[in-house]
Design a protein around this motif. Structure first.
Motif, PDB file in Angstrom:
ATOM      1  N   LYS A  63      47.732  61.736  36.906  1.00 34.36           N
ATOM      2  CA  LYS A  63      49.094  61.951  36.431  1.00 34.36           C
ATOM      3  C   LYS A  63      49.945  62.290  37.637  1.00 34.36           C
ATOM      4  N   ALA A  64      50.692  61.298  38.122  1.00 29.69           N
ATOM      5  CA  ALA A  64      51.535  61.475  39.301  1.00 29.69           C
ATOM      6  C   ALA A  64      52.831  60.706  39.080  1.00 29.69           C
ATOM      7  N   THR A 121      36.901  45.228  54.595  1.00 23.87           N
ATOM      8  CA  THR A 121      38.205  45.566  54.021  1.00 23.87           C
ATOM      9  C   THR A 121      38.085  46.859  53.230  1.00 23.87           C
ATOM     10  N   VAL A 122      38.985  47.790  53.486  1.00 24.58           N
ATOM     11  CA  VAL A 122      39.040  49.027  52.710  1.00 24.58           C
ATOM     12  C   VAL A 122      40.452  49.166  52.161  1.00 24.58           C
ATOM     13  N   GLY A 123      40.561  49.799  50.997  1.00 25.13           N
ATOM     14  CA  GLY A 123      41.883  49.919  50.400  1.00 25.13           C
ATOM     15  C   GLY A 123      41.964  50.990  49.334  1.00 25.13           C
ATOM     16  N   ALA A 124      43.187  51.283  48.950  1.00 22.22           N
ATOM     17  CA  ALA A 124      43.464  52.214  47.856  1.00 22.22           C
ATOM     18  C   ALA A 124      44.652  51.665  47.074  1.00 22.22           C
ATOM     19  N   THR A 125      44.631  51.887  45.756  1.00 25.32           N
ATOM     20  CA  THR A 125      45.680  51.366  44.882  1.00 25.32           C
ATOM     21  C   THR A 125      46.093  52.448  43.892  1.00 25.32           C
ATOM     22  N   ILE A 126      47.385  52.694  43.813  1.00 25.50           N
ATOM     23  CA  ILE A 126      47.915  53.593  42.789  1.00 25.50           C
ATOM     24  C   ILE A 126      48.686  52.732  41.795  1.00 25.50           C
ATOM     25  N   SER A 127      48.464  52.990  40.496  1.00 23.39           N
ATOM     26  CA  SER A 127      48.943  52.050  39.484  1.00 23.39           C
ATOM     27  C   SER A 127      49.637  52.744  38.328  1.00 23.39           C
ATOM     28  N   TYR A 128      50.552  51.985  37.723  1.00 21.69           N
ATOM     29  CA  TYR A 128      51.097  52.320  36.412  1.00 21.69           C
ATOM     30  C   TYR A 128      50.581  51.254  35.457  1.00 21.69           C
ATOM     31  N   ILE A 145      55.178  58.356  37.398  1.00 26.00           N
ATOM     32  CA  ILE A 145      54.932  57.252  36.468  1.00 26.00           C
ATOM     33  C   ILE A 145      53.511  56.694  36.601  1.00 26.00           C
ATOM     34  N   PHE A 146      52.812  57.035  37.662  1.00 24.18           N
ATOM     35  CA  PHE A 146      51.495  56.456  37.922  1.00 24.18           C
ATOM     36  C   PHE A 146      50.414  57.168  37.110  1.00 24.18           C
ATOM     37  N   ASN A 147      49.470  56.377  36.591  1.00 28.37           N
ATOM     38  CA  ASN A 147      48.410  56.949  35.760  1.00 28.37           C
ATOM     39  C   ASN A 147      46.998  56.514  36.163  1.00 28.37           C
ATOM     40  N   ARG A 148      46.870  55.789  37.301  1.00 28.97           N
ATOM     41  CA  ARG A 148      45.536  55.423  37.760  1.00 28.97           C
ATOM     42  C   ARG A 148      45.501  55.316  39.283  1.00 28.97           C
ATOM     43  N   LEU A 149      44.413  55.813  39.849  1.00 24.95           N
ATOM     44  CA  LEU A 149      44.173  55.710  41.289  1.00 24.95           C
ATOM     45  C   LEU A 149      42.815  55.056  41.489  1.00 24.95           C
ATOM     46  N   SER A 150      42.738  54.098  42.411  1.00 23.81           N
ATOM     47  CA  SER A 150      41.472  53.403  42.637  1.00 23.81           C
ATOM     48  C   SER A 150      41.248  53.186  44.131  1.00 23.81           C
ATOM     49  N   PHE A 151      39.963  53.059  44.488  1.00 21.66           N
ATOM     50  CA  PHE A 151      39.568  52.842  45.871  1.00 21.66           C
ATOM     51  C   PHE A 151      38.665  51.611  45.926  1.00 21.66           C
ATOM     52  N   GLN A 152      38.865  50.794  46.971  1.00 20.32           N
ATOM     53  CA  GLN A 152      38.141  49.538  47.075  1.00 20.32           C
ATOM     54  C   GLN A 152      37.470  49.408  48.439  1.00 20.32           C
ATOM     55  N   GLY A 153      36.350  48.694  48.443  1.00 19.66           N
ATOM     56  CA  GLY A 153      35.661  48.362  49.687  1.00 19.66           C
ATOM     57  C   GLY A 153      35.015  46.996  49.551  1.00 19.66           C
ATOM     58  N   ARG A 154      35.026  46.224  50.635  1.00 23.11           N
ATOM     59  CA  ARG A 154      34.455  44.870  50.583  1.00 23.11           C
ATOM     60  C   ARG A 154      33.906  44.479  51.951  1.00 23.11           C
ATOM     61  N   PHE A 155      32.758  43.807  51.933  1.00 18.28           N
ATOM     62  CA  PHE A 155      32.220  43.147  53.121  1.00 18.28           C
ATOM     63  C   PHE A 155      32.037  41.680  52.776  1.00 18.28           C
ATOM     64  N   ASP A 156      32.636  40.799  53.557  1.00 20.87           N
ATOM     65  CA  ASP A 156      32.442  39.370  53.317  1.00 20.87           C
ATOM     66  C   ASP A 156      32.354  38.628  54.638  1.00 20.87           C
ATOM     67  N   GLY A 157      31.831  37.411  54.562  1.00 15.83           N
ATOM     68  CA  GLY A 157      31.667  36.623  55.772  1.00 15.83           C
ATOM     69  C   GLY A 157      31.328  35.185  55.453  1.00 15.83           C
ATOM     70  N   MET A 158      31.320  34.364  56.519  1.00 13.18           N
ATOM     71  CA  MET A 158      30.934  32.966  56.374  1.00 13.18           C
ATOM     72  C   MET A 158      30.549  32.412  57.736  1.00 13.18           C
ATOM     73  N   THR A 159      29.717  31.378  57.731  1.00  8.99           N
ATOM     74  CA  THR A 159      29.420  30.646  58.947  1.00  8.99           C
ATOM     75  C   THR A 159      30.489  29.583  59.150  1.00  8.99           C
ATOM     76  N   ASP A 160      30.392  28.809  60.222  1.00  8.94           N
ATOM     77  CA  ASP A 160      31.413  27.787  60.510  1.00  8.94           C
ATOM     78  C   ASP A 160      31.669  26.911  59.290  1.00  8.94           C
ATOM     79  N   HIS A 161      32.948  26.699  58.991  1.00  7.02           N
ATOM     80  CA  HIS A 161      33.327  25.993  57.761  1.00  7.02           C
ATOM     81  C   HIS A 161      34.297  24.866  58.068  1.00  7.02           C
ATOM     82  N   SER A 162      34.086  23.718  57.405  1.00  3.97           N
ATOM     83  CA  SER A 162      35.005  22.589  57.483  1.00  3.97           C
ATOM     84  C   SER A 162      35.593  22.318  56.110  1.00  3.97           C
TER      85      SER A 162
END
Length: 341
Positions: A252-253, A293-300, A255-272
């Motif tokens: 409760k902040a 990638t790291v992140g945070a999101t505050i939402s209504y 108008i915002f009513n949700r807080l979330s945290f994100q993390g991701r690891f991704d990759g690829m080899t040579d791509h055509s």
């Protein structure tokens, strides 16, 4: 007397059928009013290595969907400002022969992959994974069938498509593109796999995908792997992978009513992208890389289609030492506003 009795029985039978049909119709009453939805994504980005920055309207999507009969629906989706360009993305009609068997025709994403099917209003991060953006970002014109097994939590989709891009519907072709996807759900675990065969130019490219997602309470975790093979070994096969997690909590902040945290690891080899150069050869369009990638999101959150996200992400890239990066392909920080209506 017997004839009169038969007439009465027949009348009761007809009345019962009419009553049953009326009840069935009442149970299937549907709103035929078209529904309009939109998603606006606007952002500020900073390339941390060069110090360059930019503002963007990344998406301004507007969609129209609805039904004209209980078993017939439609969908139209356009992006009115994809970094300044207008794009018609999805235009399809769908009919269900039964509650578990349906057919869809038009322009839409080929049924393959999990992360590639997310849209601007369902992204977990500001930028898509390498799987969803570089390796498999394919819309096509064609037809597909969908079937959900009645006694098993398994759904199957398969279709055939024109191999040309969605910007060219008039060309004649000697071959087709294909895709198929199966999804199995058990409790809070979802398992998906699929196959795709496309011809962006003249070299057939075959892809295989596998993904597993788990959700429980505030947690969502997902992993996906994609393998891309080029016919006649015209380019070295590409391996792409992704693991991401999202944790949400109520707050409760203002108008915002949700807080979330994100993390991701991704990759690829040579791509055509499987488009030949002037010499008729496939080149590496996207050099091998990994990213955290790291992140945070505050939402209504008002409802499924009424919400606002204020998102902050930081992306750290890892390349071979001989790769030169640009602001687009290098480390960056960004703040993004996502509005869904």
């Amino acid at each position: 007397m017997m004839k009169l009795l038969k007439i009465r029985v027949f009348t009761i039978f007809i009345f019962s059928l009419v009553s049953a049909a009326s009840l069935s119709y009442a149970e299937e009453k549907i709103d035929y009013t078209p529904h309009i939805h939109g998603t606006v994504r606007t952002r500020f980005e900073l390339a941390t290595e060069s110090g360059k920055y930019r503002f963007q309207v990344r998406n301004a999507r507007v969609s129209l969907d609805g039904k004209i009969a209980p078993m017939i629906d439609y969908y139209v989706n356009a992006d009115m400002c994809d970094r300044g360009s207008i794009k018609i993305l999805d235009v399809w009609a769908r009919i269900y022969a039964t509650k578990t068997l349906g057919f869809q025709a038009g322009q839409f994403r080929m049924p393959f992959g999990v992360d590639p099917f997310r849209g601007p209003n369902t992204y977990i991060f500001a930028n898509r994974s390498f799987i969803g953006k570089q390796v498999c970002n394919v819309r096509a014109v064609g037809v597909k069938a969908m079937y959900a097994l009645p006694s098993v939590p398994l759904s199957i989709e398969a279709g055939a498509f024109s191999p040309t891009t969605i910007g060219n519907h008039s060309g004649w072709n000697n071959s087709l593109a294909f895709a198929a996807k199966a999804t199995y759900t058990i409790d809070n675990v979802k398992i998906a796999t699929g196959f795709q065969s496309i011809i962006p130019d003249s070299v057939r490219t075959n892809l295989v995908d596998a993904a597993v997602s788990w959700s429980s309470g505030r947690w969502f975790i997902e992993g996906e792997y994609m393998y891309k093979h080029y016919a006649a070994r015209r380019h070295k096969a590409c391996h792409a992978y992704m693991l991401q997690a999202d944790y949400q909590m109520p707050i409760k902040a203002g108008i915002f009513n949700r807080l979330s945290f994100q993390g991701r690891f991704d990759g690829m080899t040579d791509h055509s992208n499987a488009l030949r150069d002037e010499d008729g050869l496939l080149t590496t369009n996207d050099p091998a890389r990994n990213r955290v990638t790291v992140g945070a999101t505050i939402s209504y959150i008002k409802s499924k289609n009424l919400f606002l996200h204020l998102r902050a992400n930081y992306e750290k890239y890892f390349y071979r030492h001989d790769v030169t990066t640009t602001p687009d392909s290098g480390d960056k920080a960004l703040i993004e506003l996502v509005l869904r209506f």
